[in-house]
Enzyme design. Sequence first.
Site, PDB file in Angstrom:
ATOM      1  N   TYR A  20       6.483   0.822   9.317  1.00  0.00           N
ATOM      2  CA  TYR A  20       5.634   1.873   8.735  1.00  0.00           C
ATOM      3  C   TYR A  20       6.480   3.115   8.462  1.00  0.00           C
ATOM      4  CZ  TYR A  20       2.569   5.968   9.052  1.00  0.00           C
ATOM      5  OH  TYR A  20       1.962   7.182   8.846  1.00  0.00           O
ATOM      6  N   LYS A  24       7.422   5.232   4.985  1.00  0.00           N
ATOM      7  CA  LYS A  24       7.262   6.686   4.804  1.00  0.00           C
ATOM      8  C   LYS A  24       8.568   7.315   4.341  1.00  0.00           C
ATOM      9  CE  LYS A  24       3.146   6.892   5.069  1.00  0.00           C
ATOM     10  NZ  LYS A  24       2.258   7.583   4.110  1.00  0.00           N
ATOM     11  N   ASN A  63       0.814  -1.228   0.000  1.00  0.00           N
ATOM     12  CA  ASN A  63       0.000   0.000   0.000  1.00  0.00           C
ATOM     13  C   ASN A  63       0.841   1.269   0.000  1.00  0.00           C
ATOM     14  OD1 ASN A  63      -2.769  -1.171   0.318  1.00  0.00           O
ATOM     15  ND2 ASN A  63      -1.831  -2.033   2.168  1.00  0.00           N
TER      16      ASN A  63
HETATM   17  N1  LIG Z   1      -3.431  11.035  10.880  1.00  0.00           N
HETATM   18  C1  LIG Z   1      -2.202  11.359  11.233  1.00  0.00           C
HETATM   19  O1  LIG Z   1      -1.987  11.898  12.331  1.00  0.00           O
HETATM   20  C2  LIG Z   1      -1.058  11.089  10.312  1.00  0.00           C
HETATM   21  C3  LIG Z   1      -1.238  10.571   9.032  1.00  0.00           C
HETATM   22  N2  LIG Z   1      -0.144  10.382   8.223  1.00  0.00           N
HETATM   23  C4  LIG Z   1      -0.307   9.867   6.854  1.00  0.00           C
HETATM   24  O2  LIG Z   1      -1.348  10.560   6.220  1.00  0.00           O
HETATM   25  C5  LIG Z   1      -2.051   9.697   5.335  1.00  0.00           C
HETATM   26  C6  LIG Z   1      -3.528   9.707   5.681  1.00  0.00           C
HETATM   27  O3  LIG Z   1      -3.626   9.287   7.019  1.00  0.00           O
HETATM   28  P1  LIG Z   1      -5.057   9.197   7.735  1.00  0.00           P
HETATM   29  O4  LIG Z   1      -6.033  10.045   6.999  1.00  0.00           O
HETATM   30  O5  LIG Z   1      -4.848   9.418   9.180  1.00  0.00           O
HETATM   31  O6  LIG Z   1      -5.409   7.651   7.529  1.00  0.00           O
HETATM   32  P2  LIG Z   1      -6.802   7.003   7.170  1.00  0.00           P
HETATM   33  O7  LIG Z   1      -6.636   5.541   7.367  1.00  0.00           O
HETATM   34  O8  LIG Z   1      -7.884   7.718   7.898  1.00  0.00           O
HETATM   35  O9  LIG Z   1      -6.923   7.344   5.614  1.00  0.00           O
HETATM   36  C7  LIG Z   1      -6.140   6.663   4.675  1.00  0.00           C
HETATM   37  C8  LIG Z   1      -7.041   6.353   3.506  1.00  0.00           C
HETATM   38  O10 LIG Z   1      -6.284   5.678   2.504  1.00  0.00           O
HETATM   39  C9  LIG Z   1      -7.061   4.612   1.997  1.00  0.00           C
HETATM   40  N3  LIG Z   1      -6.172   3.573   1.472  1.00  0.00           N
HETATM   41  C10 LIG Z   1      -5.391   2.725   2.168  1.00  0.00           C
HETATM   42  N4  LIG Z   1      -4.730   1.894   1.338  1.00  0.00           N
HETATM   43  C11 LIG Z   1      -5.124   2.224   0.070  1.00  0.00           C
HETATM   44  C12 LIG Z   1      -4.819   1.731  -1.224  1.00  0.00           C
HETATM   45  N5  LIG Z   1      -3.984   0.702  -1.396  1.00  0.00           N
HETATM   46  N6  LIG Z   1      -5.388   2.322  -2.295  1.00  0.00           N
HETATM   47  C13 LIG Z   1      -6.242   3.379  -2.134  1.00  0.00           C
HETATM   48  N7  LIG Z   1      -6.582   3.891  -0.934  1.00  0.00           N
HETATM   49  C14 LIG Z   1      -6.029   3.311   0.150  1.00  0.00           C
HETATM   50  C15 LIG Z   1      -7.903   4.130   3.166  1.00  0.00           C
HETATM   51  O11 LIG Z   1      -9.059   3.476   2.734  1.00  0.00           O
HETATM   52  C16 LIG Z   1      -8.209   5.426   3.892  1.00  0.00           C
HETATM   53  O12 LIG Z   1      -9.419   6.000   3.466  1.00  0.00           O
HETATM   54  C17 LIG Z   1      -1.413   8.309   5.483  1.00  0.00           C
HETATM   55  O13 LIG Z   1      -0.498   8.116   4.408  1.00  0.00           O
HETATM   56  C18 LIG Z   1      -0.655   8.393   6.810  1.00  0.00           C
HETATM   57  O14 LIG Z   1       0.501   7.578   6.790  1.00  0.00           O
HETATM   58  C19 LIG Z   1       1.142  10.668   8.630  1.00  0.00           C
HETATM   59  C20 LIG Z   1       1.357  11.150   9.899  1.00  0.00           C
HETATM   60  C21 LIG Z   1       0.284  11.385  10.828  1.00  0.00           C
HETATM   61  O1  LIG Z   2       2.020   8.539  11.117  1.00  0.00           O
HETATM   62  C1  LIG Z   2       1.236   8.546  12.053  1.00  0.00           C
HETATM   63  O2  LIG Z   2       1.570   9.191  13.225  1.00  0.00           O
HETATM   64  C2  LIG Z   2       0.562   9.552  14.190  1.00  0.00           C
HETATM   65  C3  LIG Z   2       1.263   9.884  15.515  1.00  0.00           C
HETATM   66  O3  LIG Z   2       2.000   8.752  15.928  1.00  0.00           O
HETATM   67  P1  LIG Z   2       1.706   8.079  17.374  1.00  0.00           P
HETATM   68  O4  LIG Z   2       2.553   6.843  17.379  1.00  0.00           O
HETATM   69  O5  LIG Z   2       2.172   9.111  18.406  1.00  0.00           O
HETATM   70  O6  LIG Z   2       0.235   7.826  17.455  1.00  0.00           O
HETATM   71  C4  LIG Z   2      -0.461   8.419  14.339  1.00  0.00           C
HETATM   72  O7  LIG Z   2      -1.453   8.818  15.269  1.00  0.00           O
HETATM   73  C5  LIG Z   2      -1.058   8.131  12.958  1.00  0.00           C
HETATM   74  O8  LIG Z   2      -2.026   7.088  13.075  1.00  0.00           O
HETATM   75  C6  LIG Z   2       0.023   7.685  12.006  1.00  0.00           C
HETATM   76  O9  LIG Z   2      -0.497   7.595  10.674  1.00  0.00           O
END
Ligand SMILES: NC(=O)C1=CN([C@@H]2O[C@H](COP(=O)(O)OP(=O)(O)OC[C@H]3O[C@@H](n4cnc5c(N)ncnc54)[C@H](O)[C@@H]3O)[C@@H](O)[C@H]2O)C=CC1
Ligand SMILES: O=C1O[C@H](COP(=O)(O)O)[C@@H](O)[C@H](O)[C@H]1O
Length: 257
Positions: A146, A150, A84
Site C-alpha cells: 500500500y 502511495k 485502485n
Molecule cells: N484515513 C487516514 O488516516 C489516511 C488516509 N489516507 C489516504 O486518504 C485517502 C482517503 O482515505 P479514507 O477516507 O480514510 O478511506 P475511505 O476508505 O474511508 O475512503 C476512500 C473512498 O474511496 C473510494 N474508492 C476506493 N476505490 C475507488 C475507485 N477505484 N474508484 C472510485 N472510488 C474509490 C471508496 O469507496 C471510499 O469511499 C486514501 O487514498 C488513503 O490512502 C492516507 C493516510 C491516512
Molecule cells: O494510510 C493510512 O494510514 C493510517 C495510519 O496507519 P496505521 O498503520 O498506524 O493505522 C491508517 O489508519 C489508514 O487506514 C491508512 O489509509
Amino acid sequence: MDDPVLLTGAGGAVGEAILEGIGDAYEWKLMFHSPPAEEPSHEFLVGDVADDEDVAAAVDGVGAIIHLAGDPRPEAPWDSVLANNIDGTQKMYEAAVDEGVEKFVYASSNHAVGAFETDRRTPEMYREEADFLLDGTEFPRPGNLYGVSKATGEILGRYYHDEYGIDVCNIRIGNLTRGHPPIDYERGQAMWLSYPDCAHIHECALEADYDFEIVYGISDNDRKYYSLERAKEALGYTPRDNSAHFEGDERVVEPDV
Ligand SMILES: NC(=O)C1=CN([C@@H]2O[C@H](COP(=O)(O)OP(=O)(O)OC[C@H]3O[C@@H](n4cnc5c(N)ncnc54)[C@H](O)[C@@H]3O)[C@@H](O)[C@H]2O)C=CC1
Ligand SMILES: O=C1O[C@H](COP(=O)(O)O)[C@@H](O)[C@H](O)[C@H]1O
C-alpha cells in the site's frame, strides 16, 4: 480557487472531514464509488477511477482536484493497490492534464515512508523527547505494498508536473481520527490529524501557490516525528490541534483559537 473542485473518494473518512470543514467554501463536484445513502448538497457522480469514461466525466469542468479515492488499507493486496491506487491515479492525472486542471492535491500516506520506523527507532521515536525527524525531502521508504502505491502516486505527480506543468501537492496524511487522537496507540498519537486540521490543510493546498510539494498532513503533535515546516512555509498551514492536549478521549488543553 474559483473553479469547481473535484473531490474523489468523497464518501470516505477524509472526504467527510474535508466537507465538514470547508464544504461551504467551494463549488464541489463529488465522486463516489457507490451511490451515496443521502442526496449530497453538491454536484456528484458515481464512478470508478480505474474507468477512463468515469474519470473523464469526473474531471470535466473542474479547476482543481483533491484525489482521495483508493484502497486505504495498509494490508491491501497488490492487485487492489495496482488497480485502485496506481492505475486509478495515473488515469486521474492523464485526464486532469487533458482538461487543463490547475491543481492536483493527492492523498499520500505515512506508509510511503513507514519503513523509516525501524525496530531500533521505535517506539522511542514516537515520544516527545526523541529528535528523529522526517521533513518530506527524504526518499520514500514504504513498509508495505500500500505504501508502495502511495509513493508511486507521488512519483506520478512529479512526472505530470515536470511534463505538463500541473501544480501538485502530495499530502502524506498521518492518522485521521475524529474528535480525539487514537487511544493507547503511540504511533497514532505521533501522527494524529484532527478533522479540523484535515480540512484546513486541504484548503491551504487549494489556495496556496506552489509547483510541486510533499508535505506531512498531521496536527501539531508534541510526539510528531514529521516536520510541519514545509506545510507551514509552502501552504500557510497553521494546525490548531495537538494529541498531547488529550488524555484518552478527553481534551485537557484548549487550542489557541
Ligand atoms: N484515513 C487516514 O488516516 C489516511 C488516509 N489516507 C489516504 O486518504 C485517502 C482517503 O482515505 P479514507 O477516507 O480514510 O478511506 P475511505 O476508505 O474511508 O475512503 C476512500 C473512498 O474511496 C473510494 N474508492 C476506493 N476505490 C475507488 C475507485 N477505484 N474508484 C472510485 N472510488 C474509490 C471508496 O469507496 C471510499 O469511499 C486514501 O487514498 C488513503 O490512502 C492516507 C493516510 C491516512
Ligand atoms: O494510510 C493510512 O494510514 C493510517 C495510519 O496507519 P496505521 O498503520 O498506524 O493505522 C491508517 O489508519 C489508514 O487506514 C491508512 O489509509
